[in-house]
Design an enzyme around this catalytic site. Structure first.
Site, mmCIF file in Angstrom:
data_model
loop_
_atom_site.group_PDB
_atom_site.id
_atom_site.type_symbol
_atom_site.label_atom_id
_atom_site.label_comp_id
_atom_site.label_asym_id
_atom_site.label_seq_id
_atom_site.Cartn_x
_atom_site.Cartn_y
_atom_site.Cartn_z
ATOM 1 N N LYS A 26 0.788 -1.093 -0.069
ATOM 2 C CA LYS A 26 0.071 0.248 0.005
ATOM 3 C C LYS A 26 0.876 1.278 0.052
ATOM 4 C CE LYS A 26 -0.461 -0.157 5.050
ATOM 5 N NZ LYS A 26 -1.257 -0.601 6.190
ATOM 6 N N TYR A 79 15.433 30.963 5.070
ATOM 7 C CA TYR A 79 14.123 31.640 5.844
ATOM 8 C C TYR A 79 14.393 31.993 6.995
ATOM 9 C CZ TYR A 79 11.544 30.808 1.312
ATOM 10 O OH TYR A 79 11.065 30.715 -0.035
HETATM 11 C C1 LIG Z 1 -0.430 -1.809 6.835
HETATM 12 C C2 LIG Z 1 -1.250 -3.013 7.303
HETATM 13 C C3 LIG Z 1 -0.498 -4.024 7.389
HETATM 14 C C4 LIG Z 1 1.275 -4.019 7.229
HETATM 15 O O1 LIG Z 1 1.587 -3.428 8.612
HETATM 16 P P1 LIG Z 1 3.251 -3.386 8.902
HETATM 17 O O2 LIG Z 1 3.440 -3.090 10.174
HETATM 18 O O3 LIG Z 1 3.540 -2.281 7.853
HETATM 19 O O4 LIG Z 1 3.741 -4.666 8.397
HETATM 20 C C5 LIG Z 1 -1.054 -5.124 7.670
HETATM 21 N N1 LIG Z 1 -2.169 -5.459 7.808
HETATM 22 C C6 LIG Z 1 -3.167 -4.291 7.821
HETATM 23 C C7 LIG Z 1 -4.583 -4.566 7.983
HETATM 24 C C8 LIG Z 1 -2.708 -3.098 7.313
HETATM 25 O O5 LIG Z 1 -3.374 -1.781 7.117
#
Ligand SMILES: *Cc1c(COP(=O)(O)O)cnc(C)c1O
Length: 382
Positions: free
Chosen positions: A48, A277
């Site tokens: 993701k 800045y």
């Molecule tokens: C993001 C996510 C994961 C992965 O989690 P990590 O700690 O990054 O490995 C797994 N399951 C769900 C439902 C998630 O949203």
């Protein structure tokens, strides 16, 4: 509902005089991390947020090559883009920020997590071809997933949907709230709730089922929470969500990205020269400065501790003055670097800062550093 989306500007074809700001994926590091976490059982590679900033397709390909069995994404559209790129492994999408597109899920063969009676009813209404479903249970986060008391109603509806040929129930899942703890005791209540949900679903006639609960921290630190599959995201790119505390006595995961950018401007300045800045930093001696063409629009956090540094030619140099939208200034002391010299923002090994150090400098977690890297930073593969 259909929407008209903005057309992205086409990528410009232009010759670069020196290497543009680039986040390079190191597939060997992804492979090493997958093999390490897969030693305990099958894994779903979670890609993701564009593969935690490193490029979803490249990370997915590296993970699958190293043996990952599944892919996980937030949205069906993300999964369908992976299908379009030729990926054939099973893919699960679990959040559906714009609702479930049942037709796309069925045709692109994307499994969907469903976490409430309402959501399941909508899906069963919409589905014209069977959609593969993972029933999602709230395991202690109150952030999506069916509350445990609604599980019987969810299962009754799932049976009707299955008998009508609208859905196939293939899995049950939860998500651990203590995703950043290397402490199995904290997971125990949720492991027990997951066992209960799995057993209830099996008794209700849904078999076989793939049961999954844990993410990276569970894969690394809590074998008892593994069930049939762990969903590993952060760990793919080298982030242990349990942080430094978990690294005592064990070797860290392999960092899977190298973020580099060239020096675009150099100067020598006198003592008491204000930089950037608001003149938030003033030199205390005659020194050399290098300007690097990445700023907060590229994911460099603006809120940095004074020790934040980059590596150039094997040495660390401090970032001085405010981070601008498109640039940072580093104090290179006696050394004048030529335009085009490559600075490493983060990367594995040597003097290069790690993603964890950037998180520490910015008072955040490594996840926000990697997912914050901007769109104009070129993504490449080593
Ligand atoms: C993001 C996510 C994961 C992965 O989690 P990590 O700690 O990054 O490995 C797994 N399951 C769900 C439902 C998630 O949203």
């Amino acid at each position: 509902m259909t929407t008209i989306t903005q057309e992205r500007m086409p990528a410009a074809q232009h010759r670069t005089r020196f290497e543009a700001p680039t986040l390079q994926l190191l597939p060997d590091a992804v492979a090493e991390n997958v093999r390490r976490m897969r030693a305990g059982g099958p894994v779903m590679a979670v890609v993701k947020a564009d593969g935690y900033g490193h490029g979803a397709l490249a990370v997915a390909s590296a993970a699958l090559d190293a043996g990952a069995e599944w892919l996980g994404v937030t949205d069906i559209a993300e999964g369908s883009r992976l299908r379009d790129a030729g990926i054939t492994a099973p893919i699960l999408a679990w959040l559906h920020p714009s609702g479930i597109d049942a037709a796309l899920a069925a045709t692109a063969r994307i499994d969907v997590a469903v976490g409430s009676v309402d959501e399941l009813a909508e899906l069963i209404d919409d589905a014209r071809m069977p959609v593969r479903v993972h029933l999602q249970l709230d395991t202690g986060m109150a952030r999506g997933g069916c509350p445990v008391q609604d599980l019987p109603a969810l299962l009754r509806l799932a049976r009707r949907g299955r008998d009508a040929g609208r859905i196939d129930v293939v899995g049950v899942m939860g998500h651990l709230p203590q995703a950043d703890l290397a402490d199995p005791r904290a997971n125990l209540p949720w492991v027990m709730r997951m066992q209960h949900a799995r057993d209830t679903a099996l008794r209700a006639g849904f078999a076989p089922l793939v049961t999954h609960l844990g993410a990276t921290a569970a894969a690394l630190h809590d074998p008892a929470s593994r069930f049939d599959l762990v969903r590993i995201g952060a760990g793919l790119v080298g982030i242990d969500p349990a942080g430094r505390s978990a690294l005592v006595g064990r070797s860290a995961l392999a960092q899977a990205g190298r973020f580099t950018a060239p020096v675009v401007h150099g100067s020598e300045v006198a003592a008491r020269t204000p930089i950037g800045y608001a003149g938030a930093y003033v030199t205390d001696r005659r020194t050399h400065l290098s300007v690097i063409g990445v700023g907060y629009a590229d994911g460099i956090p603006r809120e940095l501790s004074p020790t934040a540094s980059v590596e150039i030619a094997g040495r660390r140099h401090r970032i001085v003055g405010r981070v601008s939208m498109d640039q940072i200034v580093v104090d290179t002391g006696d050394t004048a670097y030529a335009r085009g010299s490559i600075a490493t923002i983060f990367g594995p090994g040597g003097a290069a800062p790690s993603v964890q150090e950037w998180a520490d400098w910015a008072g955040t977690i490594p996840h926000t550093i990697v997912t914050g890297i901007g769109a104009r930073v070129v993504r490449s593969v080593a």
